[in-house]
Design an enzyme around this catalytic site. Structure first.
Site, PDB file in Angstrom:
ATOM      1  N   ARG A 102       0.884  -1.182   0.000  1.00  0.00           N
ATOM      2  CA  ARG A 102       0.000   0.000   0.000  1.00  0.00           C
ATOM      3  C   ARG A 102       0.906   1.211   0.000  1.00  0.00           C
ATOM      4  O   ARG A 102       1.690   1.416   0.947  1.00  0.00           O
ATOM      5  CB  ARG A 102      -0.909   0.000   1.226  1.00  0.00           C
ATOM      6  N   GLN A 132     -10.083  -3.962  -3.268  1.00  0.00           N
ATOM      7  CA  GLN A 132     -11.382  -3.462  -2.821  1.00  0.00           C
ATOM      8  C   GLN A 132     -12.449  -3.738  -3.872  1.00  0.00           C
ATOM      9  O   GLN A 132     -13.555  -4.193  -3.557  1.00  0.00           O
ATOM     10  CB  GLN A 132     -11.293  -1.950  -2.554  1.00  0.00           C
ATOM     11  N   ASP A 223     -17.196   7.249  -1.836  1.00  0.00           N
ATOM     12  CA  ASP A 223     -15.945   7.121  -1.075  1.00  0.00           C
ATOM     13  C   ASP A 223     -15.661   8.476  -0.431  1.00  0.00           C
ATOM     14  O   ASP A 223     -16.239   9.500  -0.833  1.00  0.00           O
ATOM     15  CB  ASP A 223     -14.812   6.709  -2.040  1.00  0.00           C
ATOM     16  N   CYS A 263     -16.491   1.816   0.498  1.00  0.00           N
ATOM     17  CA  CYS A 263     -15.325   0.987   0.830  1.00  0.00           C
ATOM     18  C   CYS A 263     -14.848   1.225   2.255  1.00  0.00           C
ATOM     19  O   CYS A 263     -14.111   0.399   2.788  1.00  0.00           O
ATOM     20  CB  CYS A 263     -14.208   1.223  -0.175  1.00  0.00           C
ATOM     21  N   ARG A 291     -13.777  -8.370   1.725  1.00  0.00           N
ATOM     22  CA  ARG A 291     -12.352  -8.089   1.522  1.00  0.00           C
ATOM     23  C   ARG A 291     -11.538  -9.339   1.874  1.00  0.00           C
ATOM     24  O   ARG A 291     -10.595  -9.712   1.182  1.00  0.00           O
ATOM     25  CB  ARG A 291     -11.878  -6.917   2.412  1.00  0.00           C
TER      26      ARG A 291
HETATM   27  N1   CP Z   1     -11.243   0.302   2.212  1.00  0.00           N
HETATM   28  C1   CP Z   1      -9.999   0.192   2.700  1.00  0.00           C
HETATM   29  O1   CP Z   1      -9.025  -0.012   1.944  1.00  0.00           O
HETATM   30  O2   CP Z   1      -9.945   0.296   4.044  1.00  0.00           O
HETATM   31  P1   CP Z   1      -8.599   0.498   4.913  1.00  0.00           P
HETATM   32  O3   CP Z   1      -8.001   1.816   4.487  1.00  0.00           O
HETATM   33  O4   CP Z   1      -9.062   0.487   6.333  1.00  0.00           O
HETATM   34  O5   CP Z   1      -7.664  -0.634   4.572  1.00  0.00           O
END
Ligand code: CP
Length: 311
Positions: A102, A132, A223, A263, A291
């Site tokens: 990430r 996601q 979002d 999400c 997820r």
């Molecule tokens: N939707 C999502 O990616 O949540 P987090 O940022 O909590 O991982």
């Protein structure tokens, strides 16, 4: 499939196979059927941004598959002191069986995959959030027992979630409409893909009018208006995104019984009202749960040595 970097790289068959496997893994977990398909394997989770759902679902999912997750923040890695991604990729490939990352720039994920000998999974960049959207498609398919010909509408910023939803939904044969404020449209590569799909018969609309986008929608997505790394823009964005709140009035433009997806994390009173979120909480937290199952399917697809788990 060697990696999951963005849905633009995936075929419709790749996506549907992952969704089928995710359904199977969800069934196995619910019925306590062991599914230790990654026994003895390890996955590294490199996170340059905070996370609740992605981190915890990958960690729990890897344990359930019999493998070991290893959380690696910037504080723990030499990348935090400037070691290049290329060198990190080659070193981690000697120890691990897969990497989730990430981070901010999509190019860093692409470089990591180029220099890794092991599968790389994008756990969110500024460009894409493929894990996601796989969970989202799984949730929509569970709800409607189909994907093709449903209309998905996204309201909000044309950022990572919007980009991946457009690509994923068009690839599986859904109609897509998007409403963003002016200047917050999706990425040009995604719009080029959508235009190409339109020439092949797909239905896609980009507008700045939320009611026009929501008209007749089966599923309404939204979002947060301010993504991670944009915190200093939060006040400005609250002004610009006025009128882009998912509320009862907007739901009345959609098909009766519209499904609402978010999400998360959600900012009540900004992109969605508290009432709409709570009324659709079952759908939204099923999306959250999925997820886990969708990412387990991604890990098994990319990391298992045995073909028998690939449906
Ligand atoms: N939707 C999502 O990616 O949540 P987090 O940022 O909590 O991982």
């Amino acid at each position: 499939m060697n990696d999951l970097l963005k849905l633009l790289d995936c075929s419709k068959d790749d996506i549907v196979s992952i969704l089928d496997l995710a359904d199977q893994l969800k069934y196995e977990k619910k019925h306590h059927i062991p599914h230790r398909h990654l026994d003895g394997k390890s996955i590294g989770l490199i996170f340059h941004k905070v996370s609740t759902r992605t981190r915890v679902s990958f960690e729990a999912g890897m344990y359930q598959l019999g493998g070991q997750p290893m959380f690696l923040s910037d504080r723990d890695l030499q990348t935090g002191r400037g070691e290049p991604v290329q060198d990190t990729a080659r070193a981690l490939s000697r120890y691990l069986d897969g990497i989730v990352i990430r981070t901010y720039e999509q190019k860093d994920v692409e470089i990591l995959a180029k220099y890794s000998d092991i599968p790389v999974i994008n756990g969110l960049t500024n460009f894409a959030h493929p894990c996601q959207v796989l969970a989202d498609l799984m949730t929509v398919r569970e709800h409607f027992a189909q994907l093709e010909d449903l209309k998905m509408c996204f309201i909000g910023d044309g950022f990572n979630m919007c980009n991946s939803l457009i690509v994923g939904c068009l690839k599986v044969g859904m109609e897509v409409s998007v409403a963003t404020p002016e200047g917050y449209e999706p990425h040009p590569d995604v719009l080029a893909f959508a235009e190409q799909q339109k020439k092949l018969g797909a239905k896609f609309m980009l507008t700045h009018d939320v009611r026009q986008a929501a008209a007749g929608a089966d599923v309404l997505f939204t979002d947060a208006w301010t993504a991670m790394g944009q915190e200093e823009q939060a006040e400005m964005r609250r002004e610009i995104f006025q009128g882009f709140t998912v509320d009862h009035e907007l739901l009345s433009c959609c098909k009766q019984g519209v499904m609402v997806q978010h999400c998360m994390p959600a900012y009540r009173g900004e992109e969605i009202t508290a009432e709409v979120l709570e009324e659709h909480a079952d759908e939204i937290f099923e999306e959250c749960e999925n997820r886990l199952h969708a990412q387990k399917a991604v890990m098994v697809t990319l990391m298992s040595d045995r073909d028998e788990y690939i449906y």
